[in-house]
Design a protein around this motif. Structure first.
Motif, mmCIF file in Angstrom:
data_model
loop_
_atom_site.group_PDB
_atom_site.id
_atom_site.type_symbol
_atom_site.label_atom_id
_atom_site.label_comp_id
_atom_site.label_asym_id
_atom_site.label_seq_id
_atom_site.Cartn_x
_atom_site.Cartn_y
_atom_site.Cartn_z
ATOM 1 N N SER A 76 4.041 -5.191 41.713
ATOM 2 C CA SER A 76 3.673 -5.188 40.367
ATOM 3 C C SER A 76 2.471 -4.625 40.142
ATOM 4 O O SER A 76 1.378 -4.402 41.149
ATOM 5 C CB SER A 76 3.533 -7.023 40.076
ATOM 6 N N LEU A 77 2.176 -4.191 38.713
ATOM 7 C CA LEU A 77 1.134 -3.023 38.686
ATOM 8 C C LEU A 77 -0.336 -4.082 38.656
ATOM 9 O O LEU A 77 -1.356 -3.590 38.614
ATOM 10 C CB LEU A 77 1.118 -2.749 37.280
ATOM 11 N N ASP A 78 0.058 -5.416 38.390
ATOM 12 C CA ASP A 78 -1.172 -6.164 38.371
ATOM 13 C C ASP A 78 -1.790 -6.898 39.869
ATOM 14 O O ASP A 78 -2.527 -7.637 40.165
ATOM 15 C CB ASP A 78 -1.258 -7.402 37.451
ATOM 16 N N ALA A 79 -0.799 -6.356 40.852
ATOM 17 C CA ALA A 79 -0.888 -6.827 42.286
ATOM 18 C C ALA A 79 -2.554 -6.558 42.730
ATOM 19 O O ALA A 79 -2.963 -5.486 42.386
ATOM 20 C CB ALA A 79 0.015 -6.478 43.002
ATOM 21 N N GLU A 81 -3.129 -5.549 45.486
ATOM 22 C CA GLU A 81 -3.052 -4.125 46.259
ATOM 23 C C GLU A 81 -3.211 -2.887 45.523
ATOM 24 O O GLU A 81 -3.319 -1.761 45.965
ATOM 25 C CB GLU A 81 -2.045 -4.010 47.251
ATOM 26 N N LEU A 82 -2.916 -3.183 44.143
ATOM 27 C CA LEU A 82 -3.097 -1.967 43.423
ATOM 28 C C LEU A 82 -4.357 -1.627 42.398
ATOM 29 O O LEU A 82 -4.573 -1.237 41.430
ATOM 30 C CB LEU A 82 -1.677 -1.845 42.461
ATOM 31 N N ASP A 83 -5.458 -2.771 42.895
ATOM 32 C CA ASP A 83 -6.551 -2.754 42.141
ATOM 33 C C ASP A 83 -7.143 -1.010 42.049
ATOM 34 O O ASP A 83 -7.648 -0.764 41.025
ATOM 35 C CB ASP A 83 -7.608 -3.511 43.005
ATOM 36 N N ALA A 84 -7.001 -0.602 43.210
ATOM 37 C CA ALA A 84 -7.785 0.920 43.172
ATOM 38 C C ALA A 84 -7.035 1.859 42.305
ATOM 39 O O ALA A 84 -7.384 2.718 41.423
ATOM 40 C CB ALA A 84 -7.676 1.433 44.491
ATOM 41 N N VAL A 85 -5.675 1.492 42.242
ATOM 42 C CA VAL A 85 -4.824 2.384 41.399
ATOM 43 C C VAL A 85 -5.009 2.007 39.959
ATOM 44 O O VAL A 85 -5.196 3.050 38.976
ATOM 45 C CB VAL A 85 -3.288 2.198 41.572
ATOM 46 N N ARG A 86 -5.263 0.885 39.542
ATOM 47 C CA ARG A 86 -5.316 0.540 38.228
ATOM 48 C C ARG A 86 -7.003 1.081 37.715
ATOM 49 O O ARG A 86 -7.140 1.749 36.615
ATOM 50 C CB ARG A 86 -5.282 -1.009 37.931
ATOM 51 N N THR A 87 -7.735 1.127 38.793
ATOM 52 C CA THR A 87 -9.070 1.401 38.350
ATOM 53 C C THR A 87 -9.186 3.040 38.076
ATOM 54 O O THR A 87 -9.660 3.524 37.203
ATOM 55 C CB THR A 87 -10.128 1.265 39.524
ATOM 56 N N ALA A 88 -8.445 3.835 38.987
ATOM 57 C CA ALA A 88 -8.389 5.186 38.828
ATOM 58 C C ALA A 88 -7.793 5.594 37.574
ATOM 59 O O ALA A 88 -8.074 6.396 36.962
ATOM 60 C CB ALA A 88 -7.474 5.816 39.905
ATOM 61 N N LEU A 89 -6.497 4.814 36.991
ATOM 62 C CA LEU A 89 -5.763 5.172 35.954
ATOM 63 C C LEU A 89 -6.976 4.938 34.821
ATOM 64 O O LEU A 89 -6.937 5.916 33.629
ATOM 65 C CB LEU A 89 -4.700 4.184 35.823
ATOM 66 N N ARG A 90 -7.509 3.941 34.562
ATOM 67 C CA ARG A 90 -8.494 3.768 33.592
ATOM 68 C C ARG A 90 -9.743 4.645 33.475
ATOM 69 O O ARG A 90 -9.857 4.907 32.416
ATOM 70 C CB ARG A 90 -9.010 2.126 33.797
ATOM 71 N N GLN A 91 -10.075 5.108 34.840
ATOM 72 C CA GLN A 91 -11.256 5.989 34.789
ATOM 73 C C GLN A 91 -10.543 7.376 34.026
ATOM 74 O O GLN A 91 -11.251 8.243 33.403
ATOM 75 C CB GLN A 91 -11.676 6.209 36.108
ATOM 76 N N THR A 221 0.741 16.563 32.606
ATOM 77 C CA THR A 221 1.360 15.519 33.030
ATOM 78 C C THR A 221 0.759 15.445 34.573
ATOM 79 O O THR A 221 0.821 16.345 35.417
ATOM 80 C CB THR A 221 3.006 15.318 33.285
ATOM 81 N N THR A 222 0.279 14.320 35.195
ATOM 82 C CA THR A 222 -0.420 13.767 36.284
ATOM 83 C C THR A 222 0.304 12.789 36.796
ATOM 84 O O THR A 222 0.636 11.767 36.178
ATOM 85 C CB THR A 222 -1.928 13.470 35.986
ATOM 86 N N VAL A 223 0.602 12.812 38.217
ATOM 87 C CA VAL A 223 1.208 11.881 39.052
ATOM 88 C C VAL A 223 0.279 11.609 40.214
ATOM 89 O O VAL A 223 -0.201 12.604 40.703
ATOM 90 C CB VAL A 223 2.672 12.172 39.244
ATOM 91 N N PHE A 224 0.612 10.488 40.959
ATOM 92 C CA PHE A 224 -0.036 10.444 42.249
ATOM 93 C C PHE A 224 0.480 11.317 43.317
ATOM 94 O O PHE A 224 1.783 11.638 43.376
ATOM 95 C CB PHE A 224 0.164 8.933 42.745
ATOM 96 N N GLY A 225 -0.169 11.986 44.126
ATOM 97 C CA GLY A 225 0.151 12.920 45.074
ATOM 98 C C GLY A 225 0.937 12.510 46.137
ATOM 99 O O GLY A 225 1.849 13.179 46.603
ATOM 100 N N THR A 226 0.593 11.552 46.642
ATOM 101 C CA THR A 226 1.321 10.828 48.044
ATOM 102 C C THR A 226 1.443 9.406 47.848
ATOM 103 O O THR A 226 1.194 8.697 48.581
ATOM 104 C CB THR A 226 0.192 11.149 49.462
ATOM 105 N N PRO A 227 2.433 9.174 46.845
ATOM 106 C CA PRO A 227 2.638 7.490 46.915
ATOM 107 C C PRO A 227 3.545 7.203 47.716
ATOM 108 O O PRO A 227 4.767 7.910 48.147
ATOM 109 C CB PRO A 227 3.303 7.523 45.266
ATOM 110 N N LEU A 228 3.403 6.055 48.269
ATOM 111 C CA LEU A 228 4.355 5.086 49.232
ATOM 112 C C LEU A 228 4.592 3.791 48.623
ATOM 113 O O LEU A 228 5.234 3.115 49.448
ATOM 114 C CB LEU A 228 3.498 4.731 50.350
ATOM 115 N N ASP A 229 4.377 3.337 47.343
ATOM 116 C CA ASP A 229 4.766 2.355 46.648
ATOM 117 C C ASP A 229 5.854 3.097 45.501
ATOM 118 O O ASP A 229 5.382 3.898 44.754
ATOM 119 C CB ASP A 229 3.623 1.642 45.929
ATOM 120 N N VAL A 230 7.034 2.189 45.381
ATOM 121 C CA VAL A 230 7.939 2.635 43.928
ATOM 122 C C VAL A 230 7.153 2.677 42.860
ATOM 123 O O VAL A 230 7.207 3.439 42.204
ATOM 124 C CB VAL A 230 8.873 1.900 44.304
ATOM 125 N N THR A 231 6.576 1.429 42.587
ATOM 126 C CA THR A 231 5.637 1.430 41.331
ATOM 127 C C THR A 231 4.604 2.616 40.941
ATOM 128 O O THR A 231 4.572 3.236 40.057
ATOM 129 C CB THR A 231 4.990 0.104 41.046
#
Length: 259
Positions: A76-79, A81-91, A221-231
């Motif tokens: 889940s995006l609010d999990a 383990e995705l704190d760093a992802v959410r922070t990066a997106l907001r930045q 369009t920007t995407v994560f370069g090395t994702p290992l999580d489906v979300t």
């Protein structure tokens, strides 16, 4: 599993020989896998999925079809383990101001956006702005922002073509359904069958009416370069940049007035 694998190979327009060479296995073994005469290992399924550029969600499906547990989590995006992802997106979103930027998921639902996105939403029906907001539906719906798009025919043709390619590449039925829905929306402008640049154009612009002015944007369009999580793999940042100096000046002035 073999039938699904064959579908992905044919979707990528690869022969058994080419895929076997790319994956460093014998064509005979690949043929046996596709026909069900040979049961592939988990590592073999992942290797072939990698070569075929199968999305992570569908790689899990191939593993399940082969009798193995999925290996890619779908957090889940609010999990936590995705704190760093959410922070990066907001930045990224905040750093892109005063220009609009937004985050969407695999079916183009709005995940987050910066303050400048509000500039594009004026006049849209509250029903279309109620979560979950689908940004493609919002852009082309006659009660969305379509009436404010000066080059609606050109932009609509671009959006539908892009969505069709995405649906074909991912085999996602939700994207096919969305494409069919958007295609049925009315449009009072001609839609080019082939994208041809106008005078001075280097990308397809979004020309948006705002008051008495027409703002012109292009997007990246920007995407994560090395994702290992489906979300995470299914998130994308759509960033809009001014395509002319007048648009840049207006957006900077708008930001200065708010500060």
């Amino acid at each position: 599993m073999g039938a699904l694998l064959r579908e992905w190979r044919e979707r990528r327009r690869l022969s058994q020989l080419q895929l076997s060479l790319d994956a460093d296995i014998s064509a005979r073994h690949l043929s046996f896998v596709e026909t069900g005469r040979s049961k592939p290992t988990r590592e073999m399924i992942l290797r072939l999925s990698e070569q075929l550029d199968v999305p992570l969600r569908e790689r899990n499906g191939l593993l399940l079809a082969g009798g193995y547990a999925p290996v890619y989590p779908a957090s889940s995006l609010d999990a936590p383990e995705l704190d760093a992802v959410r922070t990066a997106l907001r930045q990224v979103l905040v750093g892109h101001e005063p220009y609009p930027a937004l985050v969407v998921d695999r079916t183009w639902h709005l995940v987050d956006g910066n303050e400048a996105v509000q500039l594009l939403l004026d006049g849209a029906s509250p029903d279309l702005l109620a979560p979950p907001v689908n940004v493609l539906r919002l852009s082309l719906h006659p009660e969305g922002i379509a009436p404010n798009i000066a080059n609606l025919g050109e932009w609509r043709a671009h959006v539908l073509s892009r969505l069709q390619r995405q649906a074909a590449a991912t085999a996602d039925p939700a994207l096919r359904e969305l494409h069919a829905e958007l295609r049925d929306y009315p449009c009072d402008q001609p839609e080019p069958e082939v994208e041809l640049p106008g005078a001075g154009d280097v990308v397809v612009p979004l020309r948006f009416r705002r008051g008495g002015a027409v703002l012109s944007f292009f997007s990246t369009t920007t995407v994560f370069g090395t994702p290992l999580d489906v979300t995470v793999a299914e998130l994308a940042i759509e960033s809009f940049f001014p395509a002319d100096q007048a648009t840049a000046d207006l957006l900077r002035a708008r930001a200065a007035d708010r500060s």
